[in-house]
Design a protein around this motif. Structure first.
Motif, PDB file in Angstrom:
ATOM      1  N   ARG A 185       0.837  -1.217   0.000  1.00  0.00           N
ATOM      2  CA  ARG A 185       0.000   0.000   0.000  1.00  0.00           C
ATOM      3  C   ARG A 185       0.865   1.258   0.000  1.00  0.00           C
ATOM      4  NH1 ARG A 185      -3.496  -3.265   3.076  1.00  0.00           N
ATOM      5  NH2 ARG A 185      -2.518  -2.710   5.031  1.00  0.00           N
ATOM      6  N   TYR A 186       1.932   1.257   0.783  1.00  0.00           N
ATOM      7  CA  TYR A 186       2.834   2.410   0.833  1.00  0.00           C
ATOM      8  C   TYR A 186       3.465   2.664  -0.534  1.00  0.00           C
ATOM      9  CZ  TYR A 186       7.007   5.150   1.739  1.00  0.00           C
ATOM     10  OH  TYR A 186       7.991   6.102   1.685  1.00  0.00           O
ATOM     11  N   MET A 187       3.946   1.603  -1.181  1.00  0.00           N
ATOM     12  CA  MET A 187       4.591   1.756  -2.492  1.00  0.00           C
ATOM     13  C   MET A 187       3.596   2.243  -3.540  1.00  0.00           C
ATOM     14  SD  MET A 187       7.690   1.225  -1.831  1.00  0.00           S
ATOM     15  CE  MET A 187       8.445   1.145  -3.432  1.00  0.00           C
ATOM     16  N   ASN A 188       2.341   1.781  -3.466  1.00  0.00           N
ATOM     17  CA  ASN A 188       1.315   2.251  -4.400  1.00  0.00           C
ATOM     18  C   ASN A 188       1.029   3.738  -4.189  1.00  0.00           C
ATOM     19  OD1 ASN A 188       0.986  -0.178  -5.725  1.00  0.00           O
ATOM     20  ND2 ASN A 188      -0.705  -0.848  -4.410  1.00  0.00           N
ATOM     21  N   LYS A 189       0.938   4.174  -2.941  1.00  0.00           N
ATOM     22  CA  LYS A 189       0.711   5.590  -2.651  1.00  0.00           C
ATOM     23  C   LYS A 189       1.881   6.426  -3.139  1.00  0.00           C
ATOM     24  CE  LYS A 189      -2.244   5.158   1.415  1.00  0.00           C
ATOM     25  NZ  LYS A 189      -2.322   5.395   2.864  1.00  0.00           N
ATOM     26  N   ARG A 190       3.087   5.922  -2.915  1.00  0.00           N
ATOM     27  CA  ARG A 190       4.294   6.639  -3.327  1.00  0.00           C
ATOM     28  C   ARG A 190       4.353   6.772  -4.849  1.00  0.00           C
ATOM     29  NH1 ARG A 190      10.447   4.922  -1.788  1.00  0.00           N
ATOM     30  NH2 ARG A 190      11.418   6.582  -2.955  1.00  0.00           N
ATOM     31  N   ALA A 191       4.018   5.702  -5.551  1.00  0.00           N
ATOM     32  CA  ALA A 191       4.054   5.703  -7.017  1.00  0.00           C
ATOM     33  C   ALA A 191       3.008   6.656  -7.591  1.00  0.00           C
ATOM     34  CB  ALA A 191       3.840   4.289  -7.547  1.00  0.00           C
ATOM     35  N   SER A 192       1.896   6.802  -6.893  1.00  0.00           N
ATOM     36  CA  SER A 192       0.826   7.688  -7.407  1.00  0.00           C
ATOM     37  C   SER A 192       1.026   9.132  -6.976  1.00  0.00           C
ATOM     38  CB  SER A 192      -0.524   7.184  -6.911  1.00  0.00           C
ATOM     39  OG  SER A 192      -0.632   7.337  -5.508  1.00  0.00           O
ATOM     40  N   GLY A 193       2.093   9.412  -6.211  1.00  0.00           N
ATOM     41  CA  GLY A 193       2.366  10.776  -5.785  1.00  0.00           C
ATOM     42  C   GLY A 193       1.565  11.242  -4.596  1.00  0.00           C
ATOM     43  N   ARG A 194       0.888  10.315  -3.896  1.00  0.00           N
ATOM     44  CA  ARG A 194       0.073  10.689  -2.740  1.00  0.00           C
ATOM     45  C   ARG A 194       0.896  10.782  -1.467  1.00  0.00           C
ATOM     46  NH1 ARG A 194      -4.538   6.570  -2.567  1.00  0.00           N
ATOM     47  NH2 ARG A 194      -3.091   5.281  -3.728  1.00  0.00           N
ATOM     48  N   ILE A 195       2.193  10.495  -1.540  1.00  0.00           N
ATOM     49  CA  ILE A 195       3.059  10.621  -0.352  1.00  0.00           C
ATOM     50  C   ILE A 195       4.094  11.678  -0.623  1.00  0.00           C
ATOM     51  CG2 ILE A 195       4.800   9.478   1.039  1.00  0.00           C
ATOM     52  CD1 ILE A 195       3.260   6.942   0.846  1.00  0.00           C
TER      53      ILE A 195
END
Length: 81
Positions: free
Chosen positions: A71-81
């Motif tokens: 989940r963290y990597m998906n958020k990071r990839a989408s620019g949400r982090i």
């Protein structure tokens, strides 16, 4: 942490997990005895709440950490982090 001769209460920290020697994953060794004297005491069998055992709990937490990382990597990839 609990030491020799100490009583253990529900939810109390028993020790810390880690790798040592030739281990493949973090683990914790502990012994429950009827005496603080290592040579005079007898081991006491442990019964885990709800029929669970540490191996089952370890697998659960490992899987949970994996999905938290996904989940963290998906958020990071989408620019949400």
């Amino acid at each position: 942490m609990v030491g020799v001769g100490d009583a253990v209460k529900r939810g109390e920290l028993l020790g810390l997990c880690g790798n040592s020697g030739n281990s493949s994953e973090a683990h914790l060794h502990f012994q429950v005895s009827d005496s603080p004297n290592l040579f005079q005491g007898k081991s006491i069998r442990i019964h885990w709440e709800n029929g669970l055992n540490p191996q089952q709990l370890s697998a659960f937490w490992l899987l949970r950490r994996y999905w938290d990382l996904v989940r963290y990597m998906n958020k990071r990839a989408s620019g949400r982090i």
